[in-house]
Design an enzyme around this catalytic site. Structure first.
Site, PDB file in Angstrom:
ATOM      1  N   SER A 254       6.137  51.983  74.701  1.00  0.00           N
ATOM      2  CA  SER A 254       6.076  50.979  73.651  1.00  0.00           C
ATOM      3  C   SER A 254       4.636  50.516  73.510  1.00  0.00           C
ATOM      4  O   SER A 254       3.853  50.588  74.463  1.00  0.00           O
ATOM      5  CB  SER A 254       6.967  49.797  74.021  1.00  0.00           C
ATOM      6  OG  SER A 254       6.608  48.648  73.302  1.00  0.00           O
TER       7      SER A 254
ATOM      8  N   CYS B  28       8.956  48.289  61.034  1.00  0.00           N
ATOM      9  CA  CYS B  28       8.987  48.573  62.477  1.00  0.00           C
ATOM     10  C   CYS B  28       8.656  50.015  62.818  1.00  0.00           C
ATOM     11  O   CYS B  28       8.381  50.836  61.957  1.00  0.00           O
ATOM     12  CB  CYS B  28      10.324  48.124  63.056  1.00  0.00           C
ATOM     13  SG  CYS B  28      10.421  46.317  63.154  1.00  0.00           S
ATOM     14  N   ASP B  29       8.750  50.308  64.108  1.00  0.00           N
ATOM     15  CA  ASP B  29       8.044  51.409  64.750  1.00  0.00           C
ATOM     16  C   ASP B  29       8.145  52.764  64.070  1.00  0.00           C
ATOM     17  O   ASP B  29       7.139  53.397  63.781  1.00  0.00           O
ATOM     18  CB  ASP B  29       8.543  51.557  66.192  1.00  0.00           C
ATOM     19  CG  ASP B  29       8.261  50.322  67.029  1.00  0.00           C
ATOM     20  OD1 ASP B  29       8.392  49.211  66.497  1.00  0.00           O
ATOM     21  OD2 ASP B  29       7.923  50.466  68.209  1.00  0.00           O
ATOM     22  N   LYS B  30       9.344  53.266  63.832  1.00  0.00           N
ATOM     23  CA  LYS B  30       9.495  54.619  63.291  1.00  0.00           C
ATOM     24  C   LYS B  30       9.690  54.624  61.787  1.00  0.00           C
ATOM     25  O   LYS B  30       9.550  55.656  61.140  1.00  0.00           O
ATOM     26  CB  LYS B  30      10.678  55.337  63.958  1.00  0.00           C
ATOM     27  CG  LYS B  30      10.664  55.273  65.472  1.00  0.00           C
ATOM     28  CD  LYS B  30       9.345  55.714  66.051  1.00  0.00           C
ATOM     29  CE  LYS B  30       9.222  55.322  67.510  1.00  0.00           C
ATOM     30  NZ  LYS B  30       9.313  53.900  67.810  1.00  0.00           N
TER      31      LYS B  30
ATOM     32  N   GLU C  48      10.950  55.524  74.904  1.00  0.00           N
ATOM     33  CA  GLU C  48       9.904  54.610  75.345  1.00  0.00           C
ATOM     34  C   GLU C  48      10.239  54.056  76.721  1.00  0.00           C
ATOM     35  O   GLU C  48      11.399  53.809  77.037  1.00  0.00           O
ATOM     36  CB  GLU C  48       9.757  53.448  74.351  1.00  0.00           C
ATOM     37  CG  GLU C  48       9.128  53.848  73.049  1.00  0.00           C
ATOM     38  CD  GLU C  48       8.853  52.666  72.139  1.00  0.00           C
ATOM     39  OE1 GLU C  48       8.102  52.860  71.163  1.00  0.00           O
ATOM     40  OE2 GLU C  48       9.375  51.571  72.393  1.00  0.00           O
TER      41      GLU C  48
ATOM     42  N   CYS D  59       7.302  42.278  66.213  1.00  0.00           N
ATOM     43  CA  CYS D  59       6.912  41.600  67.456  1.00  0.00           C
ATOM     44  C   CYS D  59       5.415  41.282  67.463  1.00  0.00           C
ATOM     45  O   CYS D  59       4.603  42.020  66.925  1.00  0.00           O
ATOM     46  CB  CYS D  59       7.306  42.438  68.649  1.00  0.00           C
ATOM     47  SG  CYS D  59       9.081  42.772  68.690  1.00  0.00           S
TER      48      CYS D  59
END
Length: 551
Positions: A466, A119-121, A440, A192
């Site tokens: 996001s 995921c993102d980070k 975000e 996602c």
């Protein structure tokens, strides 16, 4: 081997005693020691299936002649952290993750790393650590989630939950439908479903050469993902034996390849924070302007949600990142990858199974890439927008500023129907320092879309977005408000003009008036004054430089 420091010589008798206490045998002591940094957690659907992948990585490391040692790395789900105090911690966690991987690896003198992430980070944090350490490393991204289903319609997190809140407030859907969507939109494990930040970073990682071919788009639940995990465990032993360290993979040319793939896919604007941070750790200077230069020369060939209609599973079945490399081959540097193959060889072997999901350059969805960098008196050091997710009628727009000093204040105004067509929503004091943590803004951007305003309202912030954001949403405004940037002195009623094709953003106020306002401006009291975030706010740099920490 680096691990000889802790296992060779008479004086290392106590060290070996402790290593034997972990259960390894004398026959394993002479093998390379591989750290497997796993960000498994039950808290994040993108990571909840990692225990399965850990087993296959472990098998691969053993079969590759090495000894695996697992250690944990924390993760934050941006979707769950969104819209409240938790989001302050998301970007800041990237630095903690990099520091943790470095700390464990250096303290135990590991010979190589397999980085299990998603995921993102977490993904950029692990890449930053591998570049900083410059030891052999392979990244395994755990894969995207399958699309949700309700009746015959495919669902995704952003459109069918975040934007659904605005649709419910508008009276477009019922409360029963909203409740049904929240149970159907996310059917199971995986990141996602669209080209949001997690999947964008997975594609960037593969294009950079740090993952095996096909890793990024392979769904989390696919057997192929297990095979990729196993092969990644085998490959790390080969990299260690050949001393192929991270900085031989992450080079200026491979970073530019990654940016091109990002632009071709219409990826998240968060990559403009993460790729410079990774480059920084690899000793590569990467000015913000380079993104724009590559974007203008890279057609947008995959129309992924949120801006388009295709899901990550569509990209997978169309051929994944290797197929994208095949389309872009003439524009890519022939760099080395962890697989041992070079980028052109991977592109040459790739098959394109769906020419609509991954179009040819002459049939691109847009002539330019996904991200544009704007400059002007409102953002002298730059700001970013996902231009491929903006409707044609909003590529050039002007409107009246509605100014908010926090995300929460803006969100309330949007949901209370106080924002009207022609307004420019300005959300400030949400930058790296001011947030702190550069939250975000998916909740307000989704609410604007859900309220039917994405073709008539622009949003500008020194925070970030996001990967699920669509519409004329401009973030990373630098300098940020907390540093006294011009965004700090915008007033309700000011006119703001945005011209994405010309790359400009202007506050339509005279220079003398702006200087007068800045002289009167005083920095507000920091929102958070204790704990890790207070230290982060003092040390973090501008969004225009990747929001890295000062040395």
């Amino acid at each position: 081997m680096r691990s000889a420091t802790i296992k060779k010589g008479i004086e290392r008798t106590p060290h070996r005693a402790l290593l034997y206490a972990t259960g390894i045998s004398p026959s394993q002591m002479g093998r390379p020691f591989i750290g497997v940094a796993s960000s498994f957690t039950d808290l994040i659907p993108g990571h909840s299936g990692m225990k399965d992948l850990e087993r296959f990585i472990e098998k691969g490391v053993h079969d590759g002649g090495c000894v695996p040692f697992f250690f944990g790395i924390p993760g934050i789900c941006d979707g769950i952290a969104m819209g409240h105090r938790g989001m302050h911690y998301s970007l800041a966690s990237r630095e903690l993750i990099a520091d943790m991987v470095e700390t464990v690896c250096e303290a135990h003198r590991l010979d190589g790393l397999v980085l299990l992430t998603n995921c993102d980070k977490i993904t950029p944090g692990m890449l930053m650590a591998s570049a900083r350490l410059d030891i052999p490393a392979v990244v395994v991204t755990a894969g995207p989630m399958l699309s949700g289903r309700r009746h015959s319609r495919r669902l995704n997190l952003t459109t069918d939950t975040f934007e659904a809140v605005g649709k419910y407030k508008r009276g477009e859907i019922s409360l029963d439908e909203l409740k049904a969507l929240e149970q159907c939109a996310c059917p199971g494990a995986g990141s996602c479903q669209g080209m949001y930040t997690a999947n964008t970073m997975a594609c960037v990682t593969e294009a950079m050469g740090m993952s095996l071919p096909g890793c990024a788009a392979t769904p989390a639940v696919a057997a192929e993902k297990r095979r990729i995990a196993y092969e990644s465990g085998v490959v790390i032993g080969q990299l260690v034996k050949k001393n192929v360290t991270t900085r031989k993979i992450i080079t200026r040319k491979s970073v530019e390849n990654a940016i091109r793939v990002d632009m071709a896919l219409g990826g998240s604007t968060n990559t403009v924070l993460h790729i410079p941070a990774i480059a920084h750790e690899a000793g590569i200077r990467l000015p913000l302007e380079r993104f724009d230069e590559l974007s203008t020369d890279t057609p947008h060939i995959a129309n992924m949600i949120p801006g388009g209609s295709h899901y990550m599973e569509d990209l997978y079945y169309a051929g994944g990142v290797p197929a994208v490399l095949a389309r872009l081959r003439k524009k890519l540097h022939n760099t080395l990858t962890v697989s041992g193959k070079r980028i052109h060889a991977i592109a040459d072997r790739a098959e394109i199974f769906d020419g609509e999901v991954i179009r040819s350059l002459d049939r691109a969805y847009h002539s330019q890439g996904g991200i544009a960098v704007l400059k002007g008196n409102l953002a002298p050091a730059g700001c970013v927008v996902k231009q491929t997710a903006v409707s044609k009628e909003m590529l050039v727009c002007k409107g009246t500023a509605r100014v908010f000093d926090s995300e929460e204040a803006a969100m309330k105004a949007i949901l209370d129907n106080h924002i009207k067509p022609g307004d420019v929503v300005v959300i400030r004091y949400e930058g790296p320092k001011g947030g702190p943590g550069m939250r975000e803004m998916l909740s307000p951007t989704s609410a604007i879309a859900g309220m039917g305003l994405s073709s008539s309202v622009c949003l500008i912030t020194d925070g970030r977005f996001s990967g699920g954001t669509r519409g004329p949403c401009i973030g990373h405004v630098s300098p940020e408000a907390m540093e006294g940037g011009v965004i700090a002195v915008v007033q309700d009623g000011d006119e703001i003009r945005v011209d994405i094709p010309r790359r400009t953003i202007e506050l339509m106020v005279s220079d003398p008036e702006i200087r007068s306002r800045q002289k009167k401006w005083k920095a507000p009291r920091p929102k958070i004054t204790t704990g890790w975030l207070s230290r982060y706010a003092r040390l973090v740099t501008s969004a225009s430089t990747g929001a890295v920490m000062k040395a």
